[in-house]
Design an enzyme around this catalytic site. Structure first.
Site, PDB file in Angstrom:
ATOM      1  N   ILE A  66       0.828  -1.209   0.000  1.00 51.39           N
ATOM      2  CA  ILE A  66       0.000   0.000   0.000  1.00 51.39           C
ATOM      3  C   ILE A  66       0.869   1.269   0.000  1.00 51.39           C
ATOM      4  O   ILE A  66       0.392   2.352  -0.347  1.00 51.39           O
ATOM      5  CB  ILE A  66      -0.951  -0.022   1.232  1.00 51.39           C
ATOM      6  CG1 ILE A  66      -2.177   0.821   1.005  1.00 51.39           C
ATOM      7  CG2 ILE A  66      -0.228   0.375   2.504  1.00 51.39           C
ATOM      8  CD1 ILE A  66      -3.268   0.587   2.037  1.00 51.39           C
ATOM      9  N   HIS A 117       9.040  -9.042   1.049  1.00 49.63           N
ATOM     10  CA  HIS A 117       8.925  -7.861   0.188  1.00 49.63           C
ATOM     11  C   HIS A 117       9.687  -8.174  -1.105  1.00 49.63           C
ATOM     12  O   HIS A 117      10.851  -8.588  -1.055  1.00 49.63           O
ATOM     13  CB  HIS A 117       9.616  -6.647   0.821  1.00 49.63           C
ATOM     14  CG  HIS A 117       8.995  -6.142   2.079  1.00 49.63           C
ATOM     15  ND1 HIS A 117       8.204  -5.016   2.115  1.00 49.63           N
ATOM     16  CD2 HIS A 117       9.054  -6.586   3.361  1.00 49.63           C
ATOM     17  CE1 HIS A 117       7.815  -4.778   3.361  1.00 49.63           C
ATOM     18  NE2 HIS A 117       8.322  -5.728   4.139  1.00 49.63           N
ATOM     19  N   GLN A 147       9.837  -4.492  11.088  1.00 46.81           N
ATOM     20  CA  GLN A 147       8.652  -5.350  10.902  1.00 46.81           C
ATOM     21  C   GLN A 147       7.480  -4.744  11.669  1.00 46.81           C
ATOM     22  O   GLN A 147       7.585  -4.456  12.865  1.00 46.81           O
ATOM     23  CB  GLN A 147       8.917  -6.782  11.400  1.00 46.81           C
ATOM     24  CG  GLN A 147       7.731  -7.710  11.098  1.00 46.81           C
ATOM     25  CD  GLN A 147       7.967  -9.168  11.517  1.00 46.81           C
ATOM     26  OE1 GLN A 147       8.971  -9.504  12.139  1.00 46.81           O
ATOM     27  NE2 GLN A 147       7.018 -10.021  11.175  1.00 46.81           N
ATOM     28  N   HIS A 206       6.085 -12.128   5.729  1.00 48.02           N
ATOM     29  CA  HIS A 206       5.895 -11.640   4.362  1.00 48.02           C
ATOM     30  C   HIS A 206       7.244 -11.343   3.736  1.00 48.02           C
ATOM     31  O   HIS A 206       8.156 -10.829   4.388  1.00 48.02           O
ATOM     32  CB  HIS A 206       4.997 -10.391   4.317  1.00 48.02           C
ATOM     33  CG  HIS A 206       5.386  -9.332   5.292  1.00 48.02           C
ATOM     34  ND1 HIS A 206       5.068  -9.402   6.632  1.00 48.02           N
ATOM     35  CD2 HIS A 206       6.075  -8.169   5.136  1.00 48.02           C
ATOM     36  CE1 HIS A 206       5.545  -8.330   7.251  1.00 48.02           C
ATOM     37  NE2 HIS A 206       6.164  -7.566   6.363  1.00 48.02           N
ATOM     38  N   ASN A 263      11.744  -8.601   6.852  1.00 54.72           N
ATOM     39  CA  ASN A 263      12.039  -7.882   8.089  1.00 54.72           C
ATOM     40  C   ASN A 263      11.654  -8.794   9.252  1.00 54.72           C
ATOM     41  O   ASN A 263      10.578  -9.406   9.243  1.00 54.72           O
ATOM     42  CB  ASN A 263      11.237  -6.576   8.147  1.00 54.72           C
ATOM     43  CG  ASN A 263      11.752  -5.550   7.158  1.00 54.72           C
ATOM     44  OD1 ASN A 263      12.950  -5.495   6.878  1.00 54.72           O
ATOM     45  ND2 ASN A 263      10.857  -4.742   6.602  1.00 54.72           N
TER      46      ASN A 263
HETATM   47  P1  AMP Z   1       6.941  -4.733   7.429  1.00 48.07           P
HETATM   48  O1  AMP Z   1       7.214  -3.318   7.855  1.00 48.07           O
HETATM   49  O2  AMP Z   1       8.133  -5.502   6.945  1.00 48.07           O
HETATM   50  O3  AMP Z   1       6.161  -5.488   8.500  1.00 48.07           O
HETATM   51  O4  AMP Z   1       6.014  -4.619   6.156  1.00 48.07           O
HETATM   52  C1  AMP Z   1       4.651  -4.396   6.248  1.00 48.07           C
HETATM   53  C2  AMP Z   1       4.253  -3.798   4.918  1.00 48.07           C
HETATM   54  O5  AMP Z   1       2.848  -3.893   4.806  1.00 48.07           O
HETATM   55  C3  AMP Z   1       4.612  -2.324   4.762  1.00 48.07           C
HETATM   56  O6  AMP Z   1       5.472  -2.155   3.644  1.00 48.07           O
HETATM   57  C4  AMP Z   1       3.257  -1.639   4.573  1.00 48.07           C
HETATM   58  O7  AMP Z   1       3.307  -0.574   3.639  1.00 48.07           O
HETATM   59  C5  AMP Z   1       2.389  -2.780   4.077  1.00 48.07           C
HETATM   60  N1  AMP Z   1       0.965  -2.670   4.341  1.00 48.07           N
HETATM   61  C6  AMP Z   1       0.361  -2.293   5.488  1.00 48.07           C
HETATM   62  N2  AMP Z   1      -0.977  -2.348   5.358  1.00 48.07           N
HETATM   63  C7  AMP Z   1      -1.229  -2.774   4.090  1.00 48.07           C
HETATM   64  C8  AMP Z   1      -2.407  -3.030   3.334  1.00 48.07           C
HETATM   65  N3  AMP Z   1      -3.630  -2.860   3.858  1.00 48.07           N
HETATM   66  N4  AMP Z   1      -2.277  -3.426   2.045  1.00 48.07           N
HETATM   67  C9  AMP Z   1      -1.053  -3.588   1.498  1.00 48.07           C
HETATM   68  N5  AMP Z   1       0.101  -3.379   2.167  1.00 48.07           N
HETATM   69  C10 AMP Z   1       0.019  -2.971   3.435  1.00 48.07           C
END
Ligand code: AMP
Ligand code: ZN
Length: 117
Positions: free
Chosen positions: A35, A105, A97, A103, A90
């Site tokens: 997002i 990236h 994280q 997840h 992460n």
């Molecule tokens: P992390 O910081 O490694 O836990 O990554 C979480 C990721 O999820 C971040 O890059 C956010 O931008 C992404 N994120 C959070 N909410 C959403 C959502 N509703 N749809 C898509 N990505 C999201």
């Protein structure tokens, strides 16, 4: 449904309770656009089974973690960014994280600096 999966953002995306822009899906993994993209391609690849992160993974999760990376490689191939991309996991709050459902990236489509910050 366990507490972990009922409130988990990415489990909610998997259940369709929160919208996402799907990029790829198979029996094991789901991929969608981040997002808040940090590069022209910024896709998240998640296992359909909930586990909170690499630090809580066990040998039973090895195949799923591999499948997340193989899905990322396939998406990179489809997007023609194979001259340079990165898969990033992460792990833990100090890594950044913020969502505790493992997840990968997939980041690419521009020149990437090394080392990451
Ligand atoms: P992390 O910081 O490694 O836990 O990554 C979480 C990721 O999820 C971040 O890059 C956010 O931008 C992404 N994120 C959070 N909410 C959403 C959502 N509703 N749809 C898509 N990505 C999201
Ligand atoms: Zn989850």
């Amino acid at each position: 449904m366990s507490d972990a999966t009922s409130s988990c953002l990415f489990c909610r995306i998997l259940r369709g309770e929160i919208p996402s822009r799907k990029v790829y899906e198979d029996d094991y993994v789901y991929a969608f656009e981040d997002i808040d993209p940090k590069a022209p391609t910024h896709v998240l690849v998640i296992p359909k089974k909930h586990f909170s992160g690499l630090n809580h993974a066990t040998g039973q999760d090895a195949e799923l973690i591999g499948r997340c990376h193989l899905a990322a490689a396939e998406i990179a191939r489809q997007r023609d960014i194979e001259k340079g991309y990165r898969t990033v996991l992460n792990v833990g709050p100090e890594s950044g994280q913020s969502v505790f459902h493992l997840h990968v990236h997939l980041i690419g489509g521009r020149k990437l600096a090394w080392p990451p910050g």
